[in-house]
Design a protein around this motif. Sequence first.
Motif, PDB file in Angstrom:
ATOM      1  N   GLY A 245      42.703  43.470  37.049  1.00  0.00           N
ATOM      2  CA  GLY A 245      43.472  42.565  37.891  1.00  0.00           C
ATOM      3  C   GLY A 245      43.800  43.091  39.267  1.00  0.00           C
ATOM      4  N   PHE A 246      43.420  44.347  39.564  1.00  0.00           N
ATOM      5  CA  PHE A 246      43.641  44.865  40.912  1.00  0.00           C
ATOM      6  C   PHE A 246      42.650  44.201  41.873  1.00  0.00           C
ATOM      7  CE2 PHE A 246      45.185  48.355  38.183  1.00  0.00           C
ATOM      8  CZ  PHE A 246      46.470  48.498  38.689  1.00  0.00           C
ATOM      9  N   THR A 247      43.064  44.038  43.116  1.00  0.00           N
ATOM     10  CA  THR A 247      42.250  43.313  44.086  1.00  0.00           C
ATOM     11  C   THR A 247      41.400  44.259  44.936  1.00  0.00           C
ATOM     12  OG1 THR A 247      43.949  43.379  45.822  1.00  0.00           O
ATOM     13  CG2 THR A 247      44.055  41.563  44.240  1.00  0.00           C
ATOM     14  N   VAL A 248      40.412  43.666  45.606  1.00  0.00           N
ATOM     15  CA  VAL A 248      39.580  44.426  46.536  1.00  0.00           C
ATOM     16  C   VAL A 248      40.448  45.035  47.621  1.00  0.00           C
ATOM     17  CG1 VAL A 248      37.773  44.243  48.285  1.00  0.00           C
ATOM     18  CG2 VAL A 248      37.507  43.073  46.099  1.00  0.00           C
ATOM     19  N   GLU A 249      41.429  44.267  48.072  1.00  0.00           N
ATOM     20  CA  GLU A 249      42.319  44.760  49.129  1.00  0.00           C
ATOM     21  C   GLU A 249      43.113  45.977  48.672  1.00  0.00           C
ATOM     22  OE1 GLU A 249      42.044  41.649  48.162  1.00  0.00           O
ATOM     23  OE2 GLU A 249      41.143  40.683  49.926  1.00  0.00           O
ATOM     24  N   GLU A 250      43.577  45.970  47.428  1.00  0.00           N
ATOM     25  CA  GLU A 250      44.346  47.100  46.909  1.00  0.00           C
ATOM     26  C   GLU A 250      43.477  48.347  46.754  1.00  0.00           C
ATOM     27  OE1 GLU A 250      47.886  45.052  44.262  1.00  0.00           O
ATOM     28  OE2 GLU A 250      45.867  45.078  43.423  1.00  0.00           O
ATOM     29  N   LEU A 251      42.258  48.182  46.254  1.00  0.00           N
ATOM     30  CA  LEU A 251      41.361  49.326  46.117  1.00  0.00           C
ATOM     31  C   LEU A 251      40.983  49.878  47.487  1.00  0.00           C
ATOM     32  CD1 LEU A 251      41.179  48.069  43.211  1.00  0.00           C
ATOM     33  CD2 LEU A 251      38.839  48.953  43.132  1.00  0.00           C
ATOM     34  N   SER A 252      40.756  48.978  48.451  1.00  0.00           N
ATOM     35  CA  SER A 252      40.399  49.419  49.797  1.00  0.00           C
ATOM     36  C   SER A 252      41.571  50.139  50.464  1.00  0.00           C
ATOM     37  CB  SER A 252      39.980  48.210  50.644  1.00  0.00           C
ATOM     38  OG  SER A 252      38.824  47.585  50.114  1.00  0.00           O
ATOM     39  N   LEU A 253      42.793  49.684  50.165  1.00  0.00           N
ATOM     40  CA  LEU A 253      43.981  50.344  50.713  1.00  0.00           C
ATOM     41  C   LEU A 253      44.097  51.773  50.201  1.00  0.00           C
ATOM     42  CD1 LEU A 253      46.626  50.321  52.313  1.00  0.00           C
ATOM     43  CD2 LEU A 253      47.728  49.283  50.312  1.00  0.00           C
ATOM     44  N   VAL A 254      43.790  51.983  48.931  1.00  0.00           N
ATOM     45  CA  VAL A 254      43.814  53.334  48.366  1.00  0.00           C
ATOM     46  C   VAL A 254      42.783  54.222  49.063  1.00  0.00           C
ATOM     47  CG1 VAL A 254      43.239  54.684  46.300  1.00  0.00           C
ATOM     48  CG2 VAL A 254      44.775  52.719  46.122  1.00  0.00           C
TER      49      VAL A 254
ATOM     50  N   TRP B 225      60.047  33.969  41.613  1.00  0.00           N
ATOM     51  CA  TRP B 225      59.055  33.590  40.602  1.00  0.00           C
ATOM     52  C   TRP B 225      59.557  33.946  39.206  1.00  0.00           C
ATOM     53  CZ3 TRP B 225      55.905  30.050  41.747  1.00  0.00           C
ATOM     54  CH2 TRP B 225      55.180  30.014  42.937  1.00  0.00           C
ATOM     55  N   LEU B 226      60.161  35.132  39.077  1.00  0.00           N
ATOM     56  CA  LEU B 226      60.627  35.587  37.767  1.00  0.00           C
ATOM     57  C   LEU B 226      61.763  34.716  37.241  1.00  0.00           C
ATOM     58  CD1 LEU B 226      60.471  39.469  38.219  1.00  0.00           C
ATOM     59  CD2 LEU B 226      59.044  38.061  36.722  1.00  0.00           C
ATOM     60  N   GLU B 227      62.523  34.098  38.137  1.00  0.00           N
ATOM     61  CA  GLU B 227      63.549  33.159  37.695  1.00  0.00           C
ATOM     62  C   GLU B 227      62.906  31.942  37.036  1.00  0.00           C
ATOM     63  OE1 GLU B 227      65.945  32.161  41.035  1.00  0.00           O
ATOM     64  OE2 GLU B 227      66.922  34.129  41.153  1.00  0.00           O
ATOM     65  N   GLN B 228      61.698  31.602  37.482  1.00  0.00           N
ATOM     66  CA  GLN B 228      60.985  30.461  36.904  1.00  0.00           C
ATOM     67  C   GLN B 228      60.220  30.842  35.649  1.00  0.00           C
ATOM     68  OE1 GLN B 228      58.902  28.187  40.177  1.00  0.00           O
ATOM     69  NE2 GLN B 228      59.846  29.779  41.459  1.00  0.00           N
ATOM     70  N   PHE B 229      59.887  32.139  35.532  1.00  0.00           N
ATOM     71  CA  PHE B 229      59.178  32.646  34.359  1.00  0.00           C
ATOM     72  C   PHE B 229      59.989  33.786  33.730  1.00  0.00           C
ATOM     73  CE2 PHE B 229      55.775  31.656  37.590  1.00  0.00           C
ATOM     74  CZ  PHE B 229      55.455  30.405  37.087  1.00  0.00           C
ATOM     75  N   PRO B 230      61.167  33.506  33.172  1.00  0.00           N
ATOM     76  CA  PRO B 230      62.033  34.571  32.659  1.00  0.00           C
ATOM     77  C   PRO B 230      61.467  35.300  31.444  1.00  0.00           C
ATOM     78  CG  PRO B 230      62.862  32.406  32.019  1.00  0.00           C
ATOM     79  CD  PRO B 230      61.749  32.164  32.982  1.00  0.00           C
ATOM     80  N   PHE B 231      60.400  34.767  30.866  1.00  0.00           N
ATOM     81  CA  PHE B 231      59.776  35.371  29.696  1.00  0.00           C
ATOM     82  C   PHE B 231      58.706  36.387  30.087  1.00  0.00           C
ATOM     83  CE2 PHE B 231      58.491  31.013  30.634  1.00  0.00           C
ATOM     84  CZ  PHE B 231      57.190  31.179  31.070  1.00  0.00           C
ATOM     85  N   TRP B 232      58.488  36.602  31.389  1.00  0.00           N
ATOM     86  CA  TRP B 232      57.499  37.565  31.873  1.00  0.00           C
ATOM     87  C   TRP B 232      58.177  38.767  32.507  1.00  0.00           C
ATOM     88  CZ3 TRP B 232      53.707  33.837  34.874  1.00  0.00           C
ATOM     89  CH2 TRP B 232      52.883  33.177  33.947  1.00  0.00           C
ATOM     90  N   SER B 233      57.508  39.900  32.428  1.00  0.00           N
ATOM     91  CA  SER B 233      57.918  41.073  33.193  1.00  0.00           C
ATOM     92  C   SER B 233      57.309  40.972  34.589  1.00  0.00           C
ATOM     93  CB  SER B 233      57.443  42.357  32.509  1.00  0.00           C
ATOM     94  OG  SER B 233      56.017  42.419  32.518  1.00  0.00           O
ATOM     95  N   GLU B 234      57.777  41.811  35.510  1.00  0.00           N
ATOM     96  CA  GLU B 234      57.234  41.779  36.868  1.00  0.00           C
ATOM     97  C   GLU B 234      55.765  42.164  36.875  1.00  0.00           C
ATOM     98  OE1 GLU B 234      58.258  43.403  41.390  1.00  0.00           O
ATOM     99  OE2 GLU B 234      59.438  44.068  39.670  1.00  0.00           O
ATOM    100  N   SER B 235      55.387  43.115  36.024  1.00  0.00           N
ATOM    101  CA  SER B 235      53.980  43.532  35.979  1.00  0.00           C
ATOM    102  C   SER B 235      53.095  42.391  35.476  1.00  0.00           C
ATOM    103  CB  SER B 235      53.817  44.764  35.082  1.00  0.00           C
ATOM    104  OG  SER B 235      54.225  44.493  33.752  1.00  0.00           O
ATOM    105  N   THR B 236      53.578  41.627  34.495  1.00  0.00           N
ATOM    106  CA  THR B 236      52.812  40.479  34.003  1.00  0.00           C
ATOM    107  C   THR B 236      52.670  39.429  35.094  1.00  0.00           C
ATOM    108  OG1 THR B 236      53.548  40.822  31.727  1.00  0.00           O
ATOM    109  CG2 THR B 236      52.736  38.629  32.285  1.00  0.00           C
ATOM    110  N   LEU B 237      53.749  39.198  35.838  1.00  0.00           N
ATOM    111  CA  LEU B 237      53.706  38.237  36.944  1.00  0.00           C
ATOM    112  C   LEU B 237      52.662  38.641  37.968  1.00  0.00           C
ATOM    113  CD1 LEU B 237      55.125  35.812  38.471  1.00  0.00           C
ATOM    114  CD2 LEU B 237      56.454  37.582  39.634  1.00  0.00           C
ATOM    115  N   LYS B 238      52.689  39.909  38.414  1.00  0.00           N
ATOM    116  CA  LYS B 238      51.746  40.374  39.430  1.00  0.00           C
ATOM    117  C   LYS B 238      50.314  40.304  38.912  1.00  0.00           C
ATOM    118  CE  LYS B 238      54.920  43.466  41.872  1.00  0.00           C
ATOM    119  NZ  LYS B 238      55.210  44.868  42.253  1.00  0.00           N
ATOM    120  N   ARG B 239      50.127  40.699  37.663  1.00  0.00           N
ATOM    121  CA  ARG B 239      48.780  40.691  37.082  1.00  0.00           C
ATOM    122  C   ARG B 239      48.246  39.264  36.992  1.00  0.00           C
ATOM    123  NH1 ARG B 239      49.937  43.880  33.429  1.00  0.00           N
ATOM    124  NH2 ARG B 239      50.453  42.437  31.742  1.00  0.00           N
TER     125      ARG B 239
END
Length: 308
Positions: A219-228, A57-71
């Motif tokens: 931008g965190f998901t329900v799944e991520e909060l539940s995992l914590v 994905w980052l190869e397609q969006f080289p102007f983004w950081s990984e954190s921006t991509l995930k968010r």
Amino acid sequence: MSLLMPSRPIVINPDLAYSIGLNEAIALQQVNYWLKETNSGLERDGVRWIYNTNEQWLEQFPFWSESTLKRTFTRLKTLGVLKIEQLNKSQRDMTNYYTINYESELLDEVKVTKSRSSNCARPSGQNEPMEQVSVKRSIGSKRTAVIRSKCTDVLTENTTESTTENKTPSCPVASQPDRDVLITDQAKQVLVHLNQVTNSRYQVSTTSLQNIRARIGEGFTVEELSLVVDYCNAKWSDDLKMSDYLRPQTLFQPSKFPGYLKSANSWNNAGRPQRINGEWAREDGIFKSSFHKTDYSQIPHGFRGYKS
């Protein structure tokens, strides 16, 4: 050499960007390209799913950081326009597959166009004369500014034609009640999960939901909060001192949550080993990992002297 290359450009639809946000529109349009214009991915129950790694994905969006991509992808999932699932049955295969919810109202051209036109009348053409309004800001600043637009964003204005204060904004900013309701509903899901896992009885209140809503809003998901919740419960539930911190105010506080989530993902990827005598264990013996020992930076403020 010109930056206007003949290669396929990234497309940005203004109406789509208005509806879901600029970064989100860029990413969703690219997902649509993979779904509609390639034979990539797989089909499941009549729905096509595609996948790319973060690196791809980052190869397609080289102007983004990984954190921006995930968010950005998390935001699309929260809005309900993008579905992200791990379709492989193996727990070791954590590949994310993506498809678009084309039925979402946020992608309905007619509804979005009506909403856009009703919120603020915009100039009809690039060559249309624009009025100049000298604006005195209502927030107490002495600075004045020239707003070259027919849609002002302030509460008071001074012109040569009238000195009467207009206390009603000429173009009110559209509220987002639907998004607020969605975030609150998701926060309630996390709270219910917390109560079930920890056998607690936290009530739906501002105090209980405040940090949960804030993390979902980021931008965190329900799944991520539940995992914590699952991870911290596995780690702390058998400890009389630390079990007191299995509460919304601690688990989802902004300074601690990212660290908890990082450890929780490692724990989940390892197959969720049990906590035995203060150690993470599996059938093949003690599980060595980056979270093998207590990370003292994650211990809630005010608690000292505890060791795992």
